[in-house]
Design a protein around this motif. Structure first.
Motif, PDB file in Angstrom:
ATOM      1  N   UNK A  39       0.973  -1.197  -0.376  1.00 39.26           N
ATOM      2  CA  UNK A  39      -0.018  -0.099  -0.166  1.00 39.26           C
ATOM      3  C   UNK A  39       0.867   1.605   0.215  1.00 39.26           C
ATOM      4  N   UNK A  40       2.059   1.451   0.885  1.00 41.18           N
ATOM      5  CA  UNK A  40       2.916   2.378   0.417  1.00 41.18           C
ATOM      6  C   UNK A  40       4.663   1.827   0.492  1.00 41.18           C
ATOM      7  N   UNK A  56      11.252   1.269   3.637  1.00 38.83           N
ATOM      8  CA  UNK A  56       9.924   0.592   4.152  1.00 38.83           C
ATOM      9  C   UNK A  56       8.724   0.732   3.377  1.00 38.83           C
ATOM     10  N   UNK A  57       8.426  -0.468   2.902  1.00 34.23           N
ATOM     11  CA  UNK A  57       7.038  -0.757   2.424  1.00 34.23           C
ATOM     12  C   UNK A  57       5.988  -1.604   3.592  1.00 34.23           C
ATOM     13  N   UNK A  58       4.926  -1.178   3.482  1.00 31.39           N
ATOM     14  CA  UNK A  58       3.502  -1.101   4.223  1.00 31.39           C
ATOM     15  C   UNK A  58       2.803  -2.493   3.411  1.00 31.39           C
ATOM     16  N   UNK A 100       1.105  -3.463   7.827  1.00 30.07           N
ATOM     17  CA  UNK A 100       2.413  -4.092   8.713  1.00 30.07           C
ATOM     18  C   UNK A 100       2.926  -3.600   7.964  1.00 30.07           C
ATOM     19  N   UNK A 101       4.324  -3.190   8.187  1.00 34.33           N
ATOM     20  CA  UNK A 101       5.526  -2.662   7.101  1.00 34.33           C
ATOM     21  C   UNK A 101       6.267  -3.617   8.156  1.00 34.33           C
ATOM     22  N   UNK A 102       7.246  -3.663   6.669  1.00 35.33           N
ATOM     23  CA  UNK A 102       8.558  -4.705   6.439  1.00 35.33           C
ATOM     24  C   UNK A 102       9.821  -3.371   5.872  1.00 35.33           C
ATOM     25  N   UNK A 126       3.829  -0.007  -7.713  1.00 37.43           N
ATOM     26  CA  UNK A 126       4.573   0.766  -7.035  1.00 37.43           C
ATOM     27  C   UNK A 126       5.738   0.782  -7.082  1.00 37.43           C
ATOM     28  N   UNK A 127       5.638   2.081  -7.541  1.00 37.78           N
ATOM     29  CA  UNK A 127       8.008   2.071  -8.141  1.00 37.78           C
ATOM     30  C   UNK A 127       8.849   2.931  -7.359  1.00 37.78           C
ATOM     31  N   UNK A 128       9.439   2.346  -7.007  1.00 31.45           N
ATOM     32  CA  UNK A 128      10.055   2.981  -6.187  1.00 31.45           C
ATOM     33  C   UNK A 128      11.952   3.358  -6.649  1.00 31.45           C
TER      34      UNK A 128
END
Length: 133
Positions: A39-40, A56-58, A100-102, A126-128
């Protein structure tokens, strides 16, 4: 001699019973893994060679038994396609989805522009982008 054989047979039966009566499988929790949608994504967009960049990946899980398991990657040139794999462990988990986050750790040994594509839906990402100097 007859008494010795009887004692040996009894000891052998007790040992065999001890090894077969206790099973570790009875206490093993049920663990299921499945892909989770991102999601983020947040993190630095520039870095230097051989420097680890935390991203950080949500992501969402189906219920409160869900947690991060691993990142599954495929690489093509300077693009990495990344899926979050979650594990579900336990019972009485409810049905309320949770976030959750990882932390995904990116590191490059070469200068360039790198695209990290995290799976958002079955067909969207979602591209970073990280530029390595």
């Amino acid at each position: 001699m007859k008494n010795y054989r009887l004692q040996a047979a009894i000891v052998l039966m007790l040992v065999a019973t001890a090894f077969t009566s206790c099973s570790l499988d009875d206490n093993t929790p049920n663990v299921v893994t499945k892909s989770s949608l991102v999601t983020k994504v947040e993190g630095a967009t520039t870095a230097h060679i051989n420097v680890e960049v935390p991203v950080t990946v949500t992501f969402s899980v189906d219920n409160n038994c869900g947690s991060y398991n691993q990142f599954v990657e495929t690489t093509a040139a300077n693009t990495k396609t990344i899926e979050v794999e979650s594990k579900y462990e336990g019972s009485n988990c409810g049905t309320t989805p949770a976030s959750k986050t990882a932390v995904y750790k990116f590191k490059s040994t070469a200068v360039g522009t790198y695209n990290l594509k995290f799976k958002k839906t079955a067909t969207e990402f979602t591209t970073h982008t990280i530029i390595i100097n």
